[in-house]
Scaffold this motif. Structure first.
Motif, PDB file in Angstrom:
ATOM      1  N   ASP A 121       1.581  -0.807   0.275  1.00  0.00           N
ATOM      2  CA  ASP A 121      -0.082  -0.095   0.300  1.00  0.00           C
ATOM      3  C   ASP A 121       0.647   0.849  -0.048  1.00  0.00           C
ATOM      4  OD1 ASP A 121       0.581  -0.909   2.591  1.00  0.00           O
ATOM      5  OD2 ASP A 121      -0.691   0.749   3.384  1.00  0.00           O
ATOM      6  N   THR A 122       0.185   2.310  -0.303  1.00  0.00           N
ATOM      7  CA  THR A 122       1.081   3.446  -0.476  1.00  0.00           C
ATOM      8  C   THR A 122       0.154   4.567   0.343  1.00  0.00           C
ATOM      9  OG1 THR A 122      -0.224   4.345  -2.322  1.00  0.00           O
ATOM     10  CG2 THR A 122       2.290   2.926  -3.156  1.00  0.00           C
ATOM     11  N   ASN A 123       0.969   5.601   1.547  1.00  0.00           N
ATOM     12  CA  ASN A 123       0.208   6.442   1.648  1.00  0.00           C
ATOM     13  C   ASN A 123       0.526   7.388   0.524  1.00  0.00           C
ATOM     14  OD1 ASN A 123       0.430   4.400   3.821  1.00  0.00           O
ATOM     15  ND2 ASN A 123       2.269   5.583   4.884  1.00  0.00           N
ATOM     16  N   ARG A 124      -0.474   8.921   0.675  1.00  0.00           N
ATOM     17  CA  ARG A 124      -0.504   9.658  -0.455  1.00  0.00           C
ATOM     18  C   ARG A 124      -1.253  10.938   0.732  1.00  0.00           C
ATOM     19  NH1 ARG A 124      -1.213   8.751  -5.716  1.00  0.00           N
ATOM     20  NH2 ARG A 124      -1.053   6.630  -6.416  1.00  0.00           N
ATOM     21  N   GLU A 163       4.496   7.664   1.195  1.00  0.00           N
ATOM     22  CA  GLU A 163       5.607   6.519   1.499  1.00  0.00           C
ATOM     23  C   GLU A 163       5.243   5.152   0.772  1.00  0.00           C
ATOM     24  OE1 GLU A 163       6.267   5.238   6.322  1.00  0.00           O
ATOM     25  OE2 GLU A 163       4.779   5.293   5.639  1.00  0.00           O
ATOM     26  N   ASN A 193       4.291   1.061   1.721  1.00  0.00           N
ATOM     27  CA  ASN A 193       4.757  -0.248   2.709  1.00  0.00           C
ATOM     28  C   ASN A 193       4.587  -1.674   2.198  1.00  0.00           C
ATOM     29  OD1 ASN A 193       4.872   1.127   5.000  1.00  0.00           O
ATOM     30  ND2 ASN A 193       3.139   1.890   4.583  1.00  0.00           N
TER      31      ASN A 193
END
Length: 176
Positions: A82-85, A92, A94
């Motif tokens: 997954d990606t933090n936006r 980021e 993960n």
């Protein structure tokens, strides 16, 4: 009257002689030496400094990562990705992997967008990752023009480990 004429002639001769002394070579040389001395002194005392300040800007390098995708990986038992936006920018990524493959390989594709004013190239990856981790640039475009997006492929290789975290950076520089 003759005495008057003689005195006049004597005065006339004397006056010419005085006037002739001013045009004498020695007088001209002395005047030239004095004038050149004054010229030298004034030139020596004329001290003007120039301070030049300038700023050259060829443009701005501004790259954002708009998307990250897992293209391929070795076999695994479980994988979460997954990606933090923050808006449309990826902050980021993960990835949690459980695998028996030793070493484990995966390829991530970063979609980068050039928001700057100059074309850029991907120069490489930050070399401050631990030795046990292999991070290498697999494929990158020759040049990314301003306003364009392009994929950058990165291969990550890691041997057996539990609970491992790392961070790295893609390096972009102005294309010449």
């Amino acid at each position: 009257m003759i005495d008057y004429m003689r005195a006049f002639k004597h005065y006339k001769y004397r006056k010419k002689r005085r006037f002739g002394n001013l045009l004498h070579t020695g007088t001209i040389c002395a005047a030239l030496i004095v004038s050149l001395g004054l010229l030298g002194a004034t030139y020596a005392s004329w001290n003007q400094s120039f301070n030049l300040f300038g700023s050259i800007s060829t443009g701005e390098v501004s790259i954002i990562i708009t998307n990250v995708a897992l293209e391929s990986s070795d076999s695994y038992e479980s994988l979460s990705f997954d990606t933090n936006r923050a808006g449309n920018v990826v902050d980021e990524v993960n990835m949690r992997v459980v695998s028996r493959a030793n070493p484990f390989n995966s390829i991530l594709v970063f979609t980068v967008e050039n928001n700057g004013t100059v074309p850029v190239i991907c120069e490489g990856i930050d070399s401050s990752v631990p030795d046990s981790l292999g991070v290498e640039l697999v494929a990158a475009p020759d040049r990314i023009e301003p306003g364009q997006s392009a994929p950058v492929k990165v291969k990550i290789t890691k041997g057996y480990v539990e609970n491992f975290e790392f961070s790295t950076f893609l390096r972009f520089v102005q294309a010449v």
